[in-house]
Scaffold this motif. Sequence first.
Motif, mmCIF file in Angstrom:
data_model
loop_
_atom_site.group_PDB
_atom_site.id
_atom_site.type_symbol
_atom_site.label_atom_id
_atom_site.label_comp_id
_atom_site.label_asym_id
_atom_site.label_seq_id
_atom_site.Cartn_x
_atom_site.Cartn_y
_atom_site.Cartn_z
ATOM 1 N N VAL A 187 23.555 31.988 25.254
ATOM 2 C CA VAL A 187 23.991 33.167 24.478
ATOM 3 C C VAL A 187 23.085 33.333 23.252
ATOM 4 O O VAL A 187 22.619 34.438 22.944
ATOM 5 C CB VAL A 187 25.469 33.027 24.034
ATOM 6 C CG1 VAL A 187 25.847 34.142 23.059
ATOM 7 C CG2 VAL A 187 26.396 33.048 25.242
ATOM 8 N N ILE A 188 22.819 32.230 22.570
ATOM 9 C CA ILE A 188 21.988 32.289 21.366
ATOM 10 C C ILE A 188 20.563 32.726 21.712
ATOM 11 O O ILE A 188 19.981 33.587 21.038
ATOM 12 C CB ILE A 188 21.988 30.907 20.657
ATOM 13 C CG1 ILE A 188 23.352 30.673 19.998
ATOM 14 C CG2 ILE A 188 20.859 30.809 19.632
ATOM 15 C CD1 ILE A 188 23.524 29.290 19.388
ATOM 16 N N ALA A 189 20.027 32.159 22.773
ATOM 17 C CA ALA A 189 18.651 32.514 23.164
ATOM 18 C C ALA A 189 18.560 33.990 23.529
ATOM 19 O O ALA A 189 17.613 34.686 23.133
ATOM 20 C CB ALA A 189 18.200 31.636 24.325
ATOM 21 N N ALA A 190 19.545 34.481 24.279
ATOM 22 C CA ALA A 190 19.534 35.891 24.674
ATOM 23 C C ALA A 190 19.622 36.771 23.429
ATOM 24 O O ALA A 190 18.927 37.791 23.312
ATOM 25 C CB ALA A 190 20.704 36.176 25.616
ATOM 26 N N TRP A 191 20.446 36.370 22.488
ATOM 27 C CA TRP A 191 20.603 37.138 21.247
ATOM 28 C C TRP A 191 19.272 37.155 20.472
ATOM 29 O O TRP A 191 18.849 38.198 19.972
ATOM 30 C CB TRP A 191 21.718 36.520 20.397
ATOM 31 C CG TRP A 191 22.111 37.365 19.225
ATOM 32 C CD1 TRP A 191 23.085 38.320 19.178
ATOM 33 C CD2 TRP A 191 21.498 37.339 17.928
ATOM 34 N NE1 TRP A 191 23.135 38.888 17.940
ATOM 35 C CE2 TRP A 191 22.177 38.308 17.144
ATOM 36 C CE3 TRP A 191 20.477 36.606 17.349
ATOM 37 C CZ2 TRP A 191 21.844 38.554 15.816
ATOM 38 C CZ3 TRP A 191 20.147 36.849 16.032
ATOM 39 C CH2 TRP A 191 20.826 37.810 15.280
ATOM 40 N N LEU A 192 18.618 36.018 20.407
ATOM 41 C CA LEU A 192 17.347 35.935 19.670
ATOM 42 C C LEU A 192 16.259 36.770 20.349
ATOM 43 O O LEU A 192 15.383 37.327 19.689
ATOM 44 C CB LEU A 192 16.882 34.478 19.575
ATOM 45 C CG LEU A 192 17.696 33.580 18.640
ATOM 46 C CD1 LEU A 192 17.336 32.118 18.863
ATOM 47 C CD2 LEU A 192 17.492 33.976 17.176
ATOM 48 N N ARG A 193 16.343 36.854 21.671
ATOM 49 C CA ARG A 193 15.358 37.660 22.403
ATOM 50 C C ARG A 193 15.675 39.140 22.314
ATOM 51 O O ARG A 193 14.904 39.965 22.783
ATOM 52 C CB ARG A 193 15.371 37.267 23.889
ATOM 53 C CG ARG A 193 14.737 35.948 24.211
ATOM 54 C CD ARG A 193 14.565 35.887 25.741
ATOM 55 N NE ARG A 193 13.927 34.659 26.155
ATOM 56 C CZ ARG A 193 14.569 33.674 26.804
ATOM 57 N NH1 ARG A 193 15.846 33.796 27.084
ATOM 58 N NH2 ARG A 193 13.922 32.589 27.143
ATOM 59 N N GLY A 194 16.881 39.461 21.798
ATOM 60 C CA GLY A 194 17.261 40.870 21.679
ATOM 61 C C GLY A 194 17.785 41.449 22.973
ATOM 62 O O GLY A 194 17.845 42.669 23.149
ATOM 63 N N ASP A 195 18.193 40.574 23.911
ATOM 64 C CA ASP A 195 18.779 41.076 25.158
ATOM 65 C C ASP A 195 20.057 41.835 24.846
ATOM 66 O O ASP A 195 20.719 41.585 23.849
ATOM 67 C CB ASP A 195 19.133 39.912 26.105
ATOM 68 C CG ASP A 195 17.891 39.208 26.618
ATOM 69 O OD1 ASP A 195 16.787 39.638 26.246
ATOM 70 O OD2 ASP A 195 18.049 38.229 27.362
#
Length: 373
Positions: free
Chosen positions: A361-369
Amino acid sequence: PLVLHVLGARPNFVKAAPVVRGLAELGASADGTGFALRQGIIHTGQHYDALMSDVFFADLGLPEPIANLGVGSGTHARQTAALLTGLEDVITEHRPDLVVVYGDVNSTLAAILVCAKLGVPTAHVEAGLRSFDRTMPEEINRVVTDALADILLCTSPDAIAHLANEGVDPRKVHFVGNPMIDSLFAALPSLDPERIRARLGLPERYAVATLHRPGNVDDAAAAREVVDAVREVSELVPIVVPLHPRGRTRLAEAGLVTGGNLTIIDPLGYLDFLSLVKGAALVVTDSGGVQEETTMLGVPCLTVRPNTERPITITHGTNLLVTPATLPAAAAKALADGAATPTGELPPLWDGKAGPRIARVIAAWLRGDNLAP
Ligand code: UD1
Ligand code: UDP
């Protein structure tokens, strides 16, 4: 991107370890999309004794903090003030892309306030739990933290419902399971109930008690009621109490001292404590995390509190709320009945994989998904 975890108190360390590991694994398996993730721990120093802090870093394999603010103890205002100024400096210095906060302690509250004012995005692990009891300092911390967090990571379905009732945008909310249970699963192969039992000189059948809630330990009359009830239980089964430093003096004055069937010891490290709980016939507690751990270990748990923000440990676990007046009879019954979950069904997503889910979830958020459900 840089992710910083703000940790201060014993239960924070247990919840953060799987998230740190999950993010490290994602960063390590950088898949050619240019996603290079860095992370670090800020230790606020809210808990500072070796047995309340260092031992958890060792037992959980947590990396050394990049900073320790050394805020120490104090009244709520003084401790929170020290947390606010210390955290503002360190977060301004490091300029993280995201700050992750855990649970409901004063370090959590201070970190979310500082980040909100600095415009630094935040994720709250264990969002949405509610006791609906604002005499608990933790409930105030939970409500404020969830009002300000950008990503809300929930351990149980009731938490999602509470956030919806409070008008939190559902796009911010994610059901990820319980990282405290990831830590428990990771610890299981290292647990050795026999060894800790021998070390403490306990018979095969024993109970464990932990007490630290202000409602039980800060007031002399309340402490006496709880201690009298625990003493009564100790007539049924030997009890060992790894005692949190809070209220140690008051509980001793109320009669919580080693003698007869009662053994008072220092707080235990994480692996020793879980070993002790795993081998116990009964646990008496006012801890949040211990209600969850006993549910997973199938050890009967009597929680000396008027309410719980973790009702799933009652509906899907071994937990029961008691008062000092009802504790002795409940203990007798629990000892006679032994372990069993009422429904036989454990809480959903308490499967040891919450850390990786949170990391995704955090990675997706950081990628702007697009995170819309
Ligand atoms: C805090 C959390 C509580 C959590 C608990 C976990 C808040 C408001 N409360 O309570 O939600 O359940 O941690 O353990 O954040 N002390 C020591 N050594 C230490 C730490 C504390 O001796 O390393 C003593 C000090 O006398 C201190 C007292 O314990 O005043 C309370 O510590 P504090 O961190 O303020 O709150 P806790 O009761 O530990
Ligand atoms: N714990 C521990 N040693 C002890 C008592 C508790 O390692 O002597 C662990 C316990 O297994 C759980 C966490 O500390 O993982 C819970 O912390 P605590 O009860 O202090 O806080 P709460 O959960 O109530 O906020």
